[in-house]
Scaffold this motif. Structure first.
Motif, PDB file in Angstrom:
ATOM      1  N   PHE A 177       6.838   9.244 -11.583  1.00  0.00           N
ATOM      2  CA  PHE A 177       7.176   8.386 -10.452  1.00  0.00           C
ATOM      3  C   PHE A 177       6.770   6.929 -10.678  1.00  0.00           C
ATOM      4  CE2 PHE A 177       7.191  12.636  -8.804  1.00  0.00           C
ATOM      5  CZ  PHE A 177       8.216  12.652  -7.862  1.00  0.00           C
ATOM      6  N   VAL A 178       6.102   6.640 -11.808  1.00  0.00           N
ATOM      7  CA  VAL A 178       5.702   5.263 -12.119  1.00  0.00           C
ATOM      8  C   VAL A 178       6.041   4.961 -13.579  1.00  0.00           C
ATOM      9  CG1 VAL A 178       3.871   3.546 -12.047  1.00  0.00           C
ATOM     10  CG2 VAL A 178       3.771   5.493 -10.494  1.00  0.00           C
ATOM     11  N   TRP A 179       6.999   4.047 -13.762  1.00  0.00           N
ATOM     12  CA  TRP A 179       7.434   3.682 -15.112  1.00  0.00           C
ATOM     13  C   TRP A 179       6.935   2.277 -15.450  1.00  0.00           C
ATOM     14  CZ3 TRP A 179      13.212   5.344 -16.121  1.00  0.00           C
ATOM     15  CH2 TRP A 179      13.392   6.681 -15.690  1.00  0.00           C
ATOM     16  N   ALA A 180       6.393   2.135 -16.640  1.00  0.00           N
ATOM     17  CA  ALA A 180       5.983   0.821 -17.152  1.00  0.00           C
ATOM     18  C   ALA A 180       7.024   0.392 -18.181  1.00  0.00           C
ATOM     19  CB  ALA A 180       4.601   0.891 -17.776  1.00  0.00           C
ATOM     20  N   ILE A 181       7.706  -0.689 -17.887  1.00  0.00           N
ATOM     21  CA  ILE A 181       8.781  -1.180 -18.756  1.00  0.00           C
ATOM     22  C   ILE A 181       8.351  -2.503 -19.384  1.00  0.00           C
ATOM     23  CG2 ILE A 181      11.195  -1.924 -18.827  1.00  0.00           C
ATOM     24  CD1 ILE A 181      11.556  -0.290 -16.184  1.00  0.00           C
TER      25      ILE A 181
ATOM     26  N   ARG B 188       6.273  -7.377 -18.615  1.00  0.00           N
ATOM     27  CA  ARG B 188       5.945  -6.022 -18.162  1.00  0.00           C
ATOM     28  C   ARG B 188       6.446  -5.856 -16.729  1.00  0.00           C
ATOM     29  NH1 ARG B 188       2.453  -1.844 -19.665  1.00  0.00           N
ATOM     30  NH2 ARG B 188       1.599  -0.613 -17.952  1.00  0.00           N
ATOM     31  N   ILE B 189       7.218  -4.816 -16.522  1.00  0.00           N
ATOM     32  CA  ILE B 189       7.803  -4.522 -15.214  1.00  0.00           C
ATOM     33  C   ILE B 189       7.364  -3.131 -14.784  1.00  0.00           C
ATOM     34  CG2 ILE B 189       9.949  -4.398 -13.881  1.00  0.00           C
ATOM     35  CD1 ILE B 189      11.263  -5.833 -16.369  1.00  0.00           C
ATOM     36  N   LYS B 190       6.897  -3.025 -13.564  1.00  0.00           N
ATOM     37  CA  LYS B 190       6.496  -1.724 -13.023  1.00  0.00           C
ATOM     38  C   LYS B 190       7.589  -1.224 -12.084  1.00  0.00           C
ATOM     39  CE  LYS B 190       2.610   0.442 -10.539  1.00  0.00           C
ATOM     40  NZ  LYS B 190       1.305   0.137  -9.862  1.00  0.00           N
TER      41      LYS B 190
ATOM     42  N   ALA C 291       0.837  -1.208   0.000  1.00  0.00           N
ATOM     43  CA  ALA C 291       0.000   0.000   0.000  1.00  0.00           C
ATOM     44  C   ALA C 291       0.869   1.255   0.000  1.00  0.00           C
ATOM     45  CB  ALA C 291      -0.926  -0.009   1.221  1.00  0.00           C
ATOM     46  N   GLU C 292       1.993   1.193   0.706  1.00  0.00           N
ATOM     47  CA  GLU C 292       2.918   2.326   0.725  1.00  0.00           C
ATOM     48  C   GLU C 292       3.449   2.600  -0.676  1.00  0.00           C
ATOM     49  OE1 GLU C 292       6.263   3.366   3.840  1.00  0.00           O
ATOM     50  OE2 GLU C 292       7.118   2.023   2.310  1.00  0.00           O
ATOM     51  N   THR C 293       3.808   1.530  -1.392  1.00  0.00           N
ATOM     52  CA  THR C 293       4.303   1.693  -2.758  1.00  0.00           C
ATOM     53  C   THR C 293       3.248   2.330  -3.644  1.00  0.00           C
ATOM     54  OG1 THR C 293       5.638  -0.314  -2.452  1.00  0.00           O
ATOM     55  CG2 THR C 293       5.380   0.495  -4.699  1.00  0.00           C
ATOM     56  N   GLU C 294       1.999   1.913  -3.491  1.00  0.00           N
ATOM     57  CA  GLU C 294       0.910   2.494  -4.281  1.00  0.00           C
ATOM     58  C   GLU C 294       0.711   3.970  -3.949  1.00  0.00           C
ATOM     59  OE1 GLU C 294      -0.794   1.108  -6.819  1.00  0.00           O
ATOM     60  OE2 GLU C 294       0.642  -0.529  -6.580  1.00  0.00           O
ATOM     61  N   ARG C 295       0.919   4.348  -2.679  1.00  0.00           N
ATOM     62  CA  ARG C 295       0.764   5.748  -2.276  1.00  0.00           C
ATOM     63  C   ARG C 295       1.819   6.635  -2.935  1.00  0.00           C
ATOM     64  NH1 ARG C 295      -0.025   3.791   2.890  1.00  0.00           N
ATOM     65  NH2 ARG C 295       2.039   4.518   3.564  1.00  0.00           N
ATOM     66  N   TRP C 296       2.975   6.037  -3.234  1.00  0.00           N
ATOM     67  CA  TRP C 296       4.019   6.827  -3.889  1.00  0.00           C
ATOM     68  C   TRP C 296       3.501   7.453  -5.186  1.00  0.00           C
ATOM     69  CZ3 TRP C 296       9.107   3.425  -3.691  1.00  0.00           C
ATOM     70  CH2 TRP C 296       9.552   3.375  -2.366  1.00  0.00           C
ATOM     71  N   ALA C 297       2.653   6.731  -5.911  1.00  0.00           N
ATOM     72  CA  ALA C 297       2.137   7.231  -7.182  1.00  0.00           C
ATOM     73  C   ALA C 297       1.328   8.507  -6.964  1.00  0.00           C
ATOM     74  CB  ALA C 297       1.283   6.167  -7.867  1.00  0.00           C
TER      75      ALA C 297
ATOM     76  N   GLN D  76      14.833   4.034  -2.307  1.00  0.00           N
ATOM     77  CA  GLN D  76      15.108   3.447  -3.608  1.00  0.00           C
ATOM     78  C   GLN D  76      13.819   2.965  -4.288  1.00  0.00           C
ATOM     79  OE1 GLN D  76      18.684   2.662  -5.157  1.00  0.00           O
ATOM     80  NE2 GLN D  76      18.217   4.681  -4.343  1.00  0.00           N
ATOM     81  N   PRO D  77      13.814   2.908  -5.624  1.00  0.00           N
ATOM     82  CA  PRO D  77      12.614   2.454  -6.332  1.00  0.00           C
ATOM     83  C   PRO D  77      12.294   0.993  -6.036  1.00  0.00           C
ATOM     84  CG  PRO D  77      14.474   2.669  -7.840  1.00  0.00           C
ATOM     85  CD  PRO D  77      14.898   3.280  -6.542  1.00  0.00           C
ATOM     86  N   ARG D  78      11.046   0.642  -6.208  1.00  0.00           N
ATOM     87  CA  ARG D  78      10.595  -0.733  -6.026  1.00  0.00           C
ATOM     88  C   ARG D  78      10.091  -1.259  -7.361  1.00  0.00           C
ATOM     89  NH1 ARG D  78       7.355   0.435  -0.339  1.00  0.00           N
ATOM     90  NH2 ARG D  78       9.230   1.083   0.838  1.00  0.00           N
TER      91      ARG D  78
END
Length: 450
Positions: free
Chosen positions: A331-335, A351-353, A279-285, A364-366
């Protein structure tokens, strides 16, 4: 403190911080290199496995002529002795530190340093820590063998409860019951480290609120989450919840490890931590979009890095990547990674988020594989295990993920295993390796079927 001493300490810290050793980390405030914090991640295949053990190190003015003072601070407020040689009050008994009698040649010398101290402490965290107790060599009766097994069992439990679960709950601001605390604790406040019970001469007030390993522990928790669950699953077959910890012959009131087994509760708390971290990671967006609207320097930096990375991979013909921002959010990259030809990943489309914190690069990014892939460096939930050579550089993170993914003959390192099932096959028998490759190829085929 002499300039020579300060230069020596500064060099040692820099070397450790640049090291690729996944088990050790050190940090200090820029203004005070004499007071250092260090963390040792418990060695694999021991009851300390992937626990977070913190130590405070104070260098005297006569260093390196004299060893620094070292204090264990992961003690559950002075209530838990994690080793015969690591006391609940924080004392670390080692001949290299002059806190334990040793054989000739084992004492401190100026040729040694912080890394050798940390490695010596780490060596205490063995598969059978009972053997560190003086007199162990002459104790071979059945009662002693039972003690060894019992000691391992309770260390495993308290490693999970205190060094992992309590620490992460504190970081995330959740109570053991699962309730969200009204406010998150200040950085550095740690219920496990009740500094009032420790030597105030060793820890100054500034170090009490200095917690440099918060992000590291969160990221490693995500790496080792499945291993923690596996340890709990195994332990539940060996001990019954509610059973009191047996006291060891060398333990005494005020310097012991008392408690009761409760793996069902630990499992619940562990899963709640995982949910809260996600949930913390989602809040970063959302925080990132707000940061972008305010034209913050972090948002501008990530937008610039995104544009540079896209251009870089357009020119790089050795790897095929497609990178875009999710909802135009830097702040959110779709690779999208296309498996390299002539490898086991050939034909795959993954697909990597990559999620960035508004506090990047301090946090650091997740990364997360949204396309399932059976791989020893990718956890079952899609979390990849990788280390970036340049933490502040987004492209370095992408490169490190691809390198971990494509490495065909990696050296065996259990600290990088985040998918126990896949690792068991990858480093198993020839038949196991064939099964691993079949599972990997099947995942590659399925990656294009959606």
């Amino acid at each position: 403190m002499s300039n020579h001493s300060i230069i020596r300490i500064t060099r040692e810290l820099a070397e450790l911080q640049k090291s690729t050793d996944l088990s050790l980390a050190v940090a200090c405030r820029d203004v005070d290199v004499r007071n250092v914090k260090a963390i040792i991640i418990g060695p694999p295949d021991t009851p300390y496995e992937f626990g977070f053990f913190e130590f405070a190190v104070k260098f005297g003015r006569d260093y390196p002529g004299k060893a620094p003072t070292v204090l264990a601070t992961t003690t559950n407020g002075g209530r838990c002795r994690f080793n015969p040689n690591i006391y609940s009050q924080g004392k670390v008994c080692l001949s290299i530190l002059g806190t334990w009698r040793g054989e000739r040649g084992e004492e401190w010398s100026s040729a040694q340093g912080l890394e050798s101290i940390l490695i010596s402490i780490q060596s205490l965290m063995s598969s059978n820590p009972y053997e560190n107790e003086p007199g162990f060599e002459s104790a071979n009766d059945e009662a002693d063998k039972k003690n060894q097994k019992d000691y391992v069992a309770k260390i495993r439990h308290e490693t999970l409860r205190i060094t992992v679960i309590q620490r992460l709950e504190e970081y995330l601001g959740i109570s053991p019951s699962g309730a969200v605390l009204p406010t998150a604790p200040a950085v550095g406040e740690d219920s496990d480290n009740d500094l009032d019970s420790l030597d105030r001469e060793l820890l100054d007030e500034s170090s009490v609120v200095f917690d440099p390993f918060k992000d590291l522990c969160k990221r490693r928790f995500l790496w080792y989450y499945d291993s923690y669950l596996l340890a709990i699953s195994k332990a539940k077959t060996e001990v019954f919840d509610g059973k009191a910890f047996p006291r060891m012959p060398f333990e005494s009131t005020g310097n012991c490890m008392d408690g009761r087994f409760n793996y069902r509760e630990l499992e619940r708390r562990l899963k709640l931590i995982r949910t809260t971290l996600d949930a913390e990671t989602e809040r970063w967006a959302q925080e990132g979009l707000s940061s972008k609207s305010k034209e913050s320097s972090v948002a501008a930096n990530l937008q610039r890095q995104y544009e540079q990375v896209v251009e870089s991979y357009k020119r790089d013909k050795s790897v095929t990547l497609d990178i875009e921002l999710v909802d135009k959010n830097p702040f959110v990259w779709a690779i999208t990674y296309f498996g390299r030809p002539m490898t086991n990943l050939d034909g795959g489309l993954f697909r990597i988020k990559l999620s960035f914190s508004p506090r990047f690069p301090e946090e650091q990014p997740r990364a997360k594989f949204e396309t399932p892939l059976f791989h020893h460096r990718i956890a079952a939930d899609g979390t990849p295990c990788y280390t970036s050579a340049r933490p502040e550089d987004a492209k370095s993170h992408i490169e490190a993920i691809i390198e971990a993914l494509e490495e065909e003959s990696p050296p065996y390192d259990p600290r990088t295993i985040v998918n126990p099932e896949a690792a068991k096959l990858f480093w198993g028998s020839p038949e196991d390796k064939k099964l691993y490759n079949r599972k990997l190829r099947r995942a590659v085929q399925m990656s294009t079927e959606g």
